[in-house]
Design a protein around this motif. Structure first.
Motif, PDB file in Angstrom:
ATOM      1  N   ASN A 322      40.434  79.775  44.166  1.00 59.39           N
ATOM      2  CA  ASN A 322      41.331  78.601  43.928  1.00 59.39           C
ATOM      3  C   ASN A 322      42.381  79.002  44.924  1.00 59.39           C
ATOM      4  O   ASN A 322      43.059  80.044  45.096  1.00 59.39           O
ATOM      5  N   GLU A 323      42.669  77.918  45.729  1.00 58.93           N
ATOM      6  CA  GLU A 323      43.569  78.227  46.758  1.00 58.93           C
ATOM      7  C   GLU A 323      45.179  77.489  46.260  1.00 58.93           C
ATOM      8  O   GLU A 323      45.163  76.382  46.051  1.00 58.93           O
ATOM      9  N   GLY A 324      45.835  78.336  46.238  1.00 57.52           N
ATOM     10  CA  GLY A 324      46.961  77.782  45.549  1.00 57.52           C
ATOM     11  C   GLY A 324      48.300  78.716  46.273  1.00 57.52           C
ATOM     12  O   GLY A 324      47.928  79.710  46.846  1.00 57.52           O
ATOM     13  N   VAL A 325      49.449  78.311  46.096  1.00 60.08           N
ATOM     14  CA  VAL A 325      50.489  78.961  46.713  1.00 60.08           C
ATOM     15  C   VAL A 325      51.299  79.900  45.538  1.00 60.08           C
ATOM     16  O   VAL A 325      51.771  79.105  44.626  1.00 60.08           O
ATOM     17  N   VAL A 326      51.410  81.013  45.776  1.00 59.81           N
ATOM     18  CA  VAL A 326      52.081  81.835  44.702  1.00 59.81           C
ATOM     19  C   VAL A 326      53.792  81.753  45.260  1.00 59.81           C
ATOM     20  O   VAL A 326      54.060  81.972  46.252  1.00 59.81           O
ATOM     21  N   ASP A 327      54.600  81.634  44.109  1.00 59.14           N
ATOM     22  CA  ASP A 327      55.981  81.575  44.263  1.00 59.14           C
ATOM     23  C   ASP A 327      56.385  83.178  44.528  1.00 59.14           C
ATOM     24  O   ASP A 327      56.296  84.056  44.018  1.00 59.14           O
ATOM     25  N   ILE A 328      57.237  82.939  45.705  1.00 59.30           N
ATOM     26  CA  ILE A 328      57.792  84.366  46.141  1.00 59.30           C
ATOM     27  C   ILE A 328      58.734  84.812  45.046  1.00 59.30           C
ATOM     28  O   ILE A 328      58.894  86.053  44.963  1.00 59.30           O
ATOM     29  N   ALA A 329      59.169  84.204  44.235  1.00 56.49           N
ATOM     30  CA  ALA A 329      59.844  84.666  42.940  1.00 56.49           C
ATOM     31  C   ALA A 329      59.014  85.643  42.083  1.00 56.49           C
ATOM     32  O   ALA A 329      59.537  86.468  41.573  1.00 56.49           O
ATOM     33  N   MET A 330      57.688  85.259  42.078  1.00 61.12           N
ATOM     34  CA  MET A 330      57.087  86.177  41.387  1.00 61.12           C
ATOM     35  C   MET A 330      56.896  87.582  41.984  1.00 61.12           C
ATOM     36  O   MET A 330      57.184  88.768  41.319  1.00 61.12           O
ATOM     37  N   PHE A 331      56.827  87.737  43.392  1.00 64.21           N
ATOM     38  CA  PHE A 331      57.125  88.840  44.119  1.00 64.21           C
ATOM     39  C   PHE A 331      58.243  89.537  43.873  1.00 64.21           C
ATOM     40  O   PHE A 331      58.134  90.849  43.546  1.00 64.21           O
ATOM     41  N   GLU A 332      59.204  88.757  43.926  1.00 62.09           N
ATOM     42  CA  GLU A 332      60.593  89.661  43.868  1.00 62.09           C
ATOM     43  C   GLU A 332      60.851  89.901  42.404  1.00 62.09           C
ATOM     44  O   GLU A 332      61.501  90.989  42.102  1.00 62.09           O
ATOM     45  N   HIS A 333      60.233  89.329  41.294  1.00 62.64           N
ATOM     46  CA  HIS A 333      60.049  89.742  39.854  1.00 62.64           C
ATOM     47  C   HIS A 333      59.709  90.829  39.655  1.00 62.64           C
ATOM     48  O   HIS A 333      60.056  91.907  39.088  1.00 62.64           O
ATOM     49  N   VAL A 334      58.417  91.341  40.182  1.00 65.83           N
ATOM     50  CA  VAL A 334      57.597  92.517  40.258  1.00 65.83           C
ATOM     51  C   VAL A 334      58.586  93.440  40.888  1.00 65.83           C
ATOM     52  O   VAL A 334      58.579  94.762  40.629  1.00 65.83           O
ATOM     53  N   LEU A 335      58.990  93.087  42.297  1.00 64.96           N
ATOM     54  CA  LEU A 335      59.783  94.295  42.781  1.00 64.96           C
ATOM     55  C   LEU A 335      60.972  94.672  41.996  1.00 64.96           C
ATOM     56  O   LEU A 335      61.268  95.866  42.106  1.00 64.96           O
ATOM     57  N   ARG A 336      61.711  93.869  41.435  1.00 66.98           N
ATOM     58  CA  ARG A 336      62.934  94.007  40.594  1.00 66.98           C
ATOM     59  C   ARG A 336      62.719  95.062  39.711  1.00 66.98           C
ATOM     60  O   ARG A 336      63.201  96.144  39.206  1.00 66.98           O
ATOM     61  N   ASP A 337      61.522  94.558  38.805  1.00 65.81           N
ATOM     62  CA  ASP A 337      60.932  95.494  37.689  1.00 65.81           C
ATOM     63  C   ASP A 337      60.518  96.838  38.338  1.00 65.81           C
ATOM     64  O   ASP A 337      60.969  97.794  37.520  1.00 65.81           O
ATOM     65  N   THR A 338      59.871  96.992  39.355  1.00 71.09           N
ATOM     66  CA  THR A 338      59.597  98.405  39.744  1.00 71.09           C
ATOM     67  C   THR A 338      60.702  99.123  40.125  1.00 71.09           C
ATOM     68  O   THR A 338      60.913 100.421  39.869  1.00 71.09           O
ATOM     69  N   LEU A 339      61.644  98.518  40.722  1.00 70.97           N
ATOM     70  CA  LEU A 339      62.823  99.374  41.367  1.00 70.97           C
ATOM     71  C   LEU A 339      63.705  99.407  40.078  1.00 70.97           C
ATOM     72  O   LEU A 339      64.511 100.705  40.158  1.00 70.97           O
TER      73      LEU A 339
END
Ligand code: ATP
Ligand code: MG
Length: 560
Positions: A322-339
């Motif tokens: 399925n081609e869809g657009v992932v919200d950049i906010a999800m990436f940032e969420h994971v990034l904040r979580d890791t950091l």
């Protein structure tokens, strides 16, 4: 590609299930995958998905994964890209099986196989021009037309193919085509081009060749040579799969790989295509390939994104068709979580305002203990100097604050984190009325930040001792593009945010940060995550904002 619930568990996917059943049913002896970049640009976060999938599947099924450069178009390829791609894959945390491989390693074998196809009546040399080939190929609704050279004898084609290799003809004069079916419903099967003449210097084979195989002729055969069992690629190659299979069926290849497709990762507010990235760099819209605003792996690395955060992000995506657009906010969420888990805490003041604590002796330094990570006692503590003059954030003071402002204001008391409670006694202004300095007194009994009488002080702010501060440049980044799908209406360059980089100079860091090295991000308390930039010089650190603490821009965007 569809996004999972960011907090959700790692989803399984059809490719994993396919491999599992191939292994269980004995169809696959050893799982072999490959990551096949074309060295014509730098890797980006989309490639990270392909890398993690290929290396991840190989690891999961105790197989191996090759790194293979798909270097079949010398006009666009460069050794610098080859080096950068290897650096990026290694940085992401993967090691490929054996040495890096190159489609160009197989040029001799591919040439022999092309001769085999001619010999067996499955290929011919065509003298039509590139435009004629395109025009004669037909459309989705109309069949193609046979080239007048389609029935050329194998001997004649062999001799011409040999002369193509020997350099007897100029670029574009002839091509080698497979003889399949000009009426096929799949245009890729309408006698696809297998070889073209290109008198060009190749980064690895130099001038040894002046004919080059097409992607279609090189890819599947390279997979077969390497014993790849599962050739994982993105959906735009689904229509090429019948040709991939046809070639393997008509050649004496040593193994039978199979191709499986998945949807590309698309991220909102992010430019991913190599063509567009190249334009951003070449036209100077960004500094270079590793500009921290780019979603290239080198840009993300420079910004301070840990490879673990990228791997975690990718693992939470649903690999699918399925081609869809992932919200950049999800990436940032994971990034904040890791950091949030990994980054040590430090104090830094980005927009400094001087505070003179008149009750604190001149020349005295008090060393205060500060936790490196509030949730991780193993991270230990450090000593932070306190003195009569400290810097605080301009935003943390308001002359005429609303009720809910719990920071510093005339007559109000606030806690300096790990330090003392201070009360603002006077506001100093310059000739034009701007606040230039605050005068405060401190409660000497509140060392560490607690009032001995148990009085409530709601606000806690960060600070840096003026006598000990290290001056730094700090670079803040906003999204490079203002629209979720750049270029959706018009040229994507018009969607660039010219204010996406803000440079702050004269920022004040606590002294332990003077010696920081390496890209390991720290949290500047109450501000965000920051990582040292290679532009730093001894005594003059430069920090990049990796990500802010709060999701402010995603919220703003939801409103607009
Ligand atoms: P781009 O589309 O960005 O120009 P590309 O597909 O031309 O990239 P390649 O070097 O050919 O770049 O890509 C190497 C591998 O990475 C291929 O298997 C490709 O399918 C995969 N890949 C490229 N872009 C993405 C993406 N956005 N998401 C997942 N995989 C990707
Ligand atoms: Mg490509």
């Amino acid at each position: 590609m569809t996004a999972q619930d960011p907090a959700g568990a790692t989803p399984s996917h059809a490719i994993r299930e396919q491999i599992r059943s191939d292994v269980e049913l004995g169809r696959t002896e050893e799982v072999v995958t490959r990551f096949p970049p074309e060295p014509n640009g730098h890797l980006h976060i989309g490639h990270a998905l392909s890398i993690c999938l290929n290396f991840g599947m190989a690891a999961e099924f105790s197989g191996r994964c090759n790194l293979r450069f798909d270097d079949t178009n010398p006009l666009r390829e460069d050794q610098a890209y080859i080096d950068a791609i290897q650096r990026d894959v290694a940085w992401l945390g993967f090691s490929w099986s054996g040495e890096a491989r190159y489609a160009s390693d197989y040029f001799e074998q591919l040439y022999a196989w092309a001769q085999h196809l001619i010999d067996t009546g499955h290929a011919y040399v065509d003298d039509l021009s590139a435009e004629d080939i395109r025009a004669w190929r037909g459309t989705l609704t109309e069949p193609g037309r046979d080239s007048p050279w389609r029935n050329r004898s194998a001997d004649e084609s062999l001799a011409l193919f040999r002369r193509m290799r020997d350099g007897d003809f100029p670029d574009g004069a002839r091509v080698l085509r497979a003889r399949i079916d000009m009426a096929s419903g799949n245009i890729n099967l309408r006698d696809p081009v297998l070889y073209r003449i290109l008198h060009a210097e190749h980064p690895r084979t130099g001038r040894r060749w002046c004919i080059y195989p097409t992607y279609d002729f090189a890819h599947g055969q390279s997979d077969a040579i390497e014993g790849v069992s599962h050739s994982l690629c993105t959906l735009e190659f689904a229509d090429h799969r019948p040709l991939y299979d046809w070639l393997l069926e008509h050649l004496p290849v040593p193994s039978r790989p199979r191709q499986y497709e998945f949807a590309k990762l698309a991220l909102s507010h992010t430019i991913l295509s190599k063509r567009r990235l190249t334009r951003l760099v070449e036209d100077g819209h960004v500094q270079d390939w590793d500009d921290p605003r780019l979603a290239t792996l080198s840009g993300l690395r420079r910004r301070g994104v840990p490879p673990a955060a990228l791997r975690e992000f990718v693992s939470r995506l649903a690999v699918s068709r399925n081609e869809g657009v992932v919200d950049i906010a999800m990436f940032e969420h994971v990034l904040r979580d890791t950091l949030n888990r990994s980054a040590e805490r430090r104090m830094a003041v980005l927009r400094p305002l001087k505070v003179v604590i008149e009750s604190f002796e001149e020349g005295r330094t008090d060393w205060l203990e500060a936790a490196n990570h509030p949730a991780d006692p193993d991270a230990g503590t450090r000593q932070v100097p306190f003195s009569r003059e400290v810097w605080i954030e301009r935003d943390d003071f308001m002359e005429d604050p609303p009720r809910r402002f719990h920071r510093l204001a005339p007559g109000r008391e606030v806690r300096l984190r790990y330090g003392y409670l201070i009360t603002c006694t006077e506001v100093v202004r310059d000739a034009s009325g701007n606040v230039t300095e605050l005068r405060c007194r401190h409660d000497p009994a509140s060392r560490g930040g607690t009032a001995p009488d148990g009085r409530k002080v709601r606000g806690t702010i960060h600070w840096v001792s003026a006598a000990h501060a290290v001056d730094a440049e700090v670079r803040l980044y906003g999204p490079l593009v203002t629209t979720a799908t750049p270029g959706a209406t018009g040229d994507f360059v018009d969607d660039l945010d010219r204010a996406s980089l803000e440079i702050l100079r004269g920022c004040k860091l606590e002294p332990v940060l003077a010696g920081a090295s390496g890209p390991v991000p720290v949290q500047f308390e109450r501000l965000g995550y920051f990582s040292i930039d290679p532009d730093s010089a001894p005594g003059a650190p430069v920090y990049n904002q990796t990500v802010s603490l709060r999701d402010s821009w995603a919220k703003d965007r939801a409103k607009s």
